[in-house]
Design a protein around this motif. Sequence first.
Motif, PDB file in Angstrom:
ATOM      1  N   ALA A 296      31.854  41.328  30.660  1.00 13.61           N
ATOM      2  CA  ALA A 296      31.128  42.161  29.692  1.00 13.61           C
ATOM      3  C   ALA A 296      30.610  43.435  30.353  1.00 13.61           C
ATOM      4  N   SER A 297      30.240  43.357  31.622  1.00 16.21           N
ATOM      5  CA  SER A 297      29.694  44.510  32.333  1.00 16.21           C
ATOM      6  C   SER A 297      30.724  45.610  32.535  1.00 16.21           C
ATOM      7  N   GLN A 298      32.009  45.264  32.383  1.00 15.26           N
ATOM      8  CA  GLN A 298      33.085  46.241  32.533  1.00 15.26           C
ATOM      9  C   GLN A 298      33.792  46.523  31.214  1.00 15.26           C
ATOM     10  N   GLY A 299      33.111  46.241  30.110  1.00 19.14           N
ATOM     11  CA  GLY A 299      33.677  46.511  28.795  1.00 19.14           C
ATOM     12  C   GLY A 299      34.478  45.368  28.228  1.00 19.14           C
ATOM     13  N   ALA A 303      29.852  37.483  27.561  1.00 20.44           N
ATOM     14  CA  ALA A 303      29.836  36.404  28.549  1.00 20.44           C
ATOM     15  C   ALA A 303      29.919  35.026  27.913  1.00 20.44           C
ATOM     16  N   ALA A 304      29.457  34.892  26.678  1.00 21.33           N
ATOM     17  CA  ALA A 304      29.482  33.585  26.006  1.00 21.33           C
ATOM     18  C   ALA A 304      30.906  33.092  25.778  1.00 21.33           C
ATOM     19  N   ILE A 305      31.864  33.998  25.757  1.00 22.90           N
ATOM     20  CA  ILE A 305      33.260  33.615  25.530  1.00 22.90           C
ATOM     21  C   ILE A 305      33.946  33.186  26.828  1.00 22.90           C
ATOM     22  N   ASP A 306      33.433  33.630  27.963  1.00 23.99           N
ATOM     23  CA  ASP A 306      34.102  33.402  29.249  1.00 23.99           C
ATOM     24  C   ASP A 306      34.480  31.946  29.528  1.00 23.99           C
ATOM     25  N   PRO A 307      33.614  30.971  29.230  1.00 26.25           N
ATOM     26  CA  PRO A 307      33.985  29.577  29.538  1.00 26.25           C
ATOM     27  C   PRO A 307      35.207  29.079  28.771  1.00 26.25           C
ATOM     28  N   TYR A 404      44.011  31.138  35.959  1.00 25.61           N
ATOM     29  CA  TYR A 404      42.668  31.594  36.299  1.00 25.61           C
ATOM     30  C   TYR A 404      41.680  31.258  35.188  1.00 25.61           C
ATOM     31  N   LYS A 405      40.461  30.929  35.597  1.00 22.62           N
ATOM     32  CA  LYS A 405      39.335  30.824  34.678  1.00 22.62           C
ATOM     33  C   LYS A 405      38.401  32.011  34.963  1.00 22.62           C
ATOM     34  N   VAL A 406      37.222  32.024  34.384  1.00 25.38           N
ATOM     35  CA  VAL A 406      36.302  33.147  34.580  1.00 25.38           C
ATOM     36  C   VAL A 406      35.061  32.672  35.313  1.00 25.38           C
ATOM     37  N   GLY A 407      34.722  33.379  36.382  1.00 26.28           N
ATOM     38  CA  GLY A 407      33.560  33.015  37.181  1.00 26.28           C
ATOM     39  C   GLY A 407      32.262  33.482  36.562  1.00 26.28           C
TER      40      GLY A 407
END
Length: 425
Positions: A296-299, A303-307, A404-407
């Motif tokens: 989210a910080s890079q457009g 963050a709620a979607i990342d998992p 890959y997943k999201v950290g």
Amino acid sequence: MRRTTAIAALAAIALAAAGCSSSGSSSGTSGSSSSPAAGGNTVDIYSSLPMQGASSAQTIPLVNGIKLALSQAGNKAGQFTVNYQVLDDSTAAAGKWDPGQTAANARKVASDSKAVFYIGEFNSGASEVSIPILNEAGIPQVSPANTYVGLTTNLPGSAPGEPQKYYPTGKRTYLRIVPIDSIQAAADLIAMKNAGCTKVAVANDKEAYGAGLATLLGLEKGFYGINIVSNTGIDPTAPNFRSYASTVQGQGANCFFFAGIVSNGAVQITKDVHSALPTAKIFGGDGVCTSSYTAASQGGVPAAIDPLIQCTVATQDLAAYPGGKDFLSAYAAKYNTSSPDPYAIYGYAVMQLALNTIKNLGAQGNSKSAILSALFADKSVQSVLGTYGFDANGDTTLKSYGVYKVGSNGDPVFFQTVTPTKTVS
């Protein structure tokens, strides 16, 4: 990385012809100077990549990897001094790769008598433009990122006339060091199967890469027991995709796959699908497996979607490669980051390939034809990636993809390696 139509591509090339002697942006590296080196023992290597827009999150580390390999070699390849120039195939207006700019880059290199190696393109649609130009000039071209099958084969998922239409001389001049999309699609299907997907809605951005990958998902779904309920080409410029998300909701999808690049609506469509289907798992290929999509910080997406996100890239755990730990250490020392985008190692590997090929040819290291023959003949390239080779089409013998997943910081984080055993042929 849908396919540029023949009319559009030809128009773009025609527009670029007037400005074929320059590119939108370039920089040079040769010894301690940023100016092109002089003398008979100098060769020119170029990269053509989108250095602006969302893809720059991947291409800047990629170029850093290129420069690291060259620096470690002392800007030399055998008896030749290497002048490396960075060309930008994107425009500020487009915010991504541009057909006219890509054509201008290719023509610039084709007119350079010292050019012996062209690294590019990053996007498969861009390579549809540059390959024919470079082919007529006999310039060896190696992509560190292209996966669209039609650039090198007529496998299912390619278009009529491919790949022959990209090689007007009848001789192959293009190779790539990443596995093609028939392998990536299978890896994506395996990841979705492992995640429990039963009904998958696919959207593609209509470019060569996105449309091709989406087609292959449909062609290979039976191998892995995945039900794809729809494959929809979207308008990347649409302000929102709420109507599409409502349709997907009505189809009962529990997983969503975006086939395309970040700058073609990936973030907005993911947000709209998530709003309609809050528990649906989100998947994508290497075109979105980058922080400009996941952070989210890079457009990127919230963050709620990342998992919920998983994506694939040809790179795996960088430290697990034969030369991975040394690469990461050197990259951290030079660029002050220990976790670069995965494409950084492919930049390093492609320059490594160029330098070693030139060096091994001795006095013939400035010969385009000799370099091209050597590339296709090498079945045992010793690389930071391990040992690989090229087939007669110019495709790598590497067959694995990383999932890959999201950290917690929003960046893609390696999860597992997948090596598909079933693909279309």
